[in-house]
Enzyme design. Structure first.
Site, PDB file in Angstrom:
ATOM      1  N   LYS A  76       0.851  -1.186   0.000  1.00  0.00           N
ATOM      2  CA  LYS A  76       0.000   0.000   0.000  1.00  0.00           C
ATOM      3  C   LYS A  76       0.890   1.241   0.000  1.00  0.00           C
ATOM      4  CE  LYS A  76      -3.878   1.880   2.759  1.00  0.00           C
ATOM      5  NZ  LYS A  76      -4.699   1.605   3.960  1.00  0.00           N
ATOM      6  N   SER A 151      -9.367   1.550   3.070  1.00  0.00           N
ATOM      7  CA  SER A 151      -8.562   2.372   2.187  1.00  0.00           C
ATOM      8  C   SER A 151      -7.537   1.593   1.380  1.00  0.00           C
ATOM      9  CB  SER A 151      -7.844   3.448   3.013  1.00  0.00           C
ATOM     10  OG  SER A 151      -6.983   2.849   3.980  1.00  0.00           O
ATOM     11  N   SER A 175      -9.614  -1.009   7.127  1.00  0.00           N
ATOM     12  CA  SER A 175      -9.048  -0.747   5.806  1.00  0.00           C
ATOM     13  C   SER A 175      -8.320  -1.909   5.161  1.00  0.00           C
ATOM     14  CB  SER A 175      -8.114   0.465   5.863  1.00  0.00           C
ATOM     15  OG  SER A 175      -8.852   1.648   6.038  1.00  0.00           O
TER      16      SER A 175
END
Length: 459
Positions: A76, A151, A175
């Site tokens: 990420k 996210s 997330s």
């Protein structure tokens, strides 16, 4: 090759059936082929092939190899990567190139992992749709008109579409688990600090967790082996007779759509068919407790980004900018009261796990929504997407306990639904065993459909 597990890739390297360079090229080619999914912000072609070449030589010459030697992973884009830009999904950090790796990146690279790139995310990880205003929305590979959750949405998409073997995400209020559920893969928010959390562009240093997103429970176990140095692969066993599964009588069973409710009930029945025992439990959590998550996250995010909030040249997305400005209205008293209640909740939930081994709930009350949709209807009163989708997972960022998302079928709009399994701190082996047993007994048909989805993507 896209259907091979991490362990199968390693065995293939050892048997010289294929090489790390061949596998890395395969994944890089797929990333570029499916750019329309927008799973990545930065693709790491050159460095990834260099790393793969090093791994290949180790296998060729019989040198010591790491647990993830030659395995292509993604990270990420709020996890620092030395020499490779880390945007955090923002305009502000679009040119930021860290001088050091995040702790987990260092750990996995020492185990031979290959970094194929940095995945798309909600701006500064502060949202659950990955509808990024600067890099574009990541898209759900099951239906590109829908979000992959967030996210860590780019990571969810990348794993589900086989654009990497596995990915590392972060989780402040769901997330990792939300994208895993939305994309029909597996995600673990490990016990806080079990996996190194240094070198992360925080939302909240109090709530942030790091963890893997993978395709199978075997992949999860080997990723945890590499991340922690412990042997989670020992717990890949199907016998869960006598496992006590907590079934919530409040909060975690409220306001969900019919399809999700039906699949959740079915999953509970499937666990009992394997010998698990269902135990009804009261959840020591209320809407007031949910507010303290917001107080902690907003306060700490406001502190992290304080230097940029008032600068005219700072470019925040509309939703994130509004939240950061609002953070200044939270008093120190409310913040400290929230931290105090957090400690109480940790003890209350640990006491709950004296009576059950695992707590089960849906990850989200409904399936992923269309890109750009901001409201959902799960009752008489409309609810914003963020509040709805974080209602079940976010409390376990407060309690710091490990929470697993595994797929249990297809719900509304033929999109995946995830089951959340939670246990006491540092009891990840319990989740590995429960998830593996469920996978082996009930997920083979789901996995076939996921493989078919990937073939449809292939055209």
């Amino acid at each position: 090759m896209r259907e091979l597990t991490i362990r199968e890739l390693i065995k293939g390297y050892e048997a010289k059936l294929f090489s790390p360079v061949e596998v890395t090229k395969y994944y890089l080619d797929r990333i570029h082929e499916f750019e329309e999914l927008n799973a990545y912000i930065t693709v790491n072609d050159r460095q990834a092939l260099q790393q793969a070449e090093i791994s290949e030589k180790k296998f060729l010459f019989g040198e010591d190899t790491g647990i993830l030697e030659g395995i292509p992973l993604s990270y990420k884009d709020n996890l620092f990567t030395k020499g490779l830009r880390t945007t955090s999904g923002s305009k502000i950090d679009e040119a930021f190139v860290p001088e050091l790796n995040a702790g987990i990146v260092d750990v996995l690279q020492r185990e031979g992992a290959v970094n194929v790139g940095k995945t798309n995310l909600h701006e500064f990880a502060f949202g659950i749709t990955t509808n990024n205003p600067f890099y574009g929305p990541a898209k759900n590979p099951w239906n590109s008109e829908y979000t992959p959750g967030g996210s860590s949405g780019g990571s969810g998409t990348a794993v589900a579409a086989s654009l990497c073997a596995a990915s590392i995400g972060t989780d402040t209020g769901g997330s990792i688990r939300i994208p895993a559920a939305a994309c029909g893969v597996i995600g673990l928010k490990a016990t806080r600090d079990l996996i190194p959390a240094t070198g992360v562009k925080n939302i909240s240093w109090t709530l942030d967790h790091v963890g893997p997103i993978v395709k199978t429970m075997d992949d999860l176990a080997i990723m945890m082996d590499a991340a922690t140095g412990d042997d989670y692969s020992l717990f890949l066993e199907e016998d869960i007779r006598g496992l006590r599964i907590g079934v919530p009588t409040n909060y975690l069973n409220e306001k969900m759509d019919e399809e999700t409710a039906a699949l959740y009930q079915q999953s509970l029945e499937q666990f009992t068919s394997m010998g698990a025992v269902l135990v009804e439990v009261d959840i020591p959590f209320t809407d007031e407790d949910r507010d303290i998550i917001t107080i902690i996250a907003m306060t700490e995010a406001g502190f992290v980004h304080n230097a940029y909030i008032d600068k005219p040249e700072s470019q925040f997305g509309r939703d994130v900018g509004a939240v950061l400005k609002a953070s200044r209205d939270i008093s120190a008293l409310r913040y400290l009261q929230a931290l105090n209640r957090k400690e109480e909740l940790i003890h209350e939930f640990e006491n709950l796990f004296l009576h059950v081994d695992v707590l089960a709930s849906p990850v989200t009350p409904t399936t992923s929504k269309r890109i750009g949709k901001e409201m959902v209807h799960l009752g008489e009163v409309p609810e914003d997407v963020f509040s709805a989708m974080t209602r079940y997972p976010a409390m376990f960022n407060l309690t710091e306990q490990p929470a697993l998302s595994i797929p249990i079928g297809f719900g509304a709009n033929d999109l995946p639904v995830g089951l959340q399994l939670v246990t006491s701190s540092y009891a990840e082996p319990v989740l590995i065993r429960a998830g593996y047993a469920y996978e082996k007994n009930f997920l083979q048909e789901f996995y076939k459909k996921r493989a078919e989805m990937e073939k449809v993507l292939q055209g």
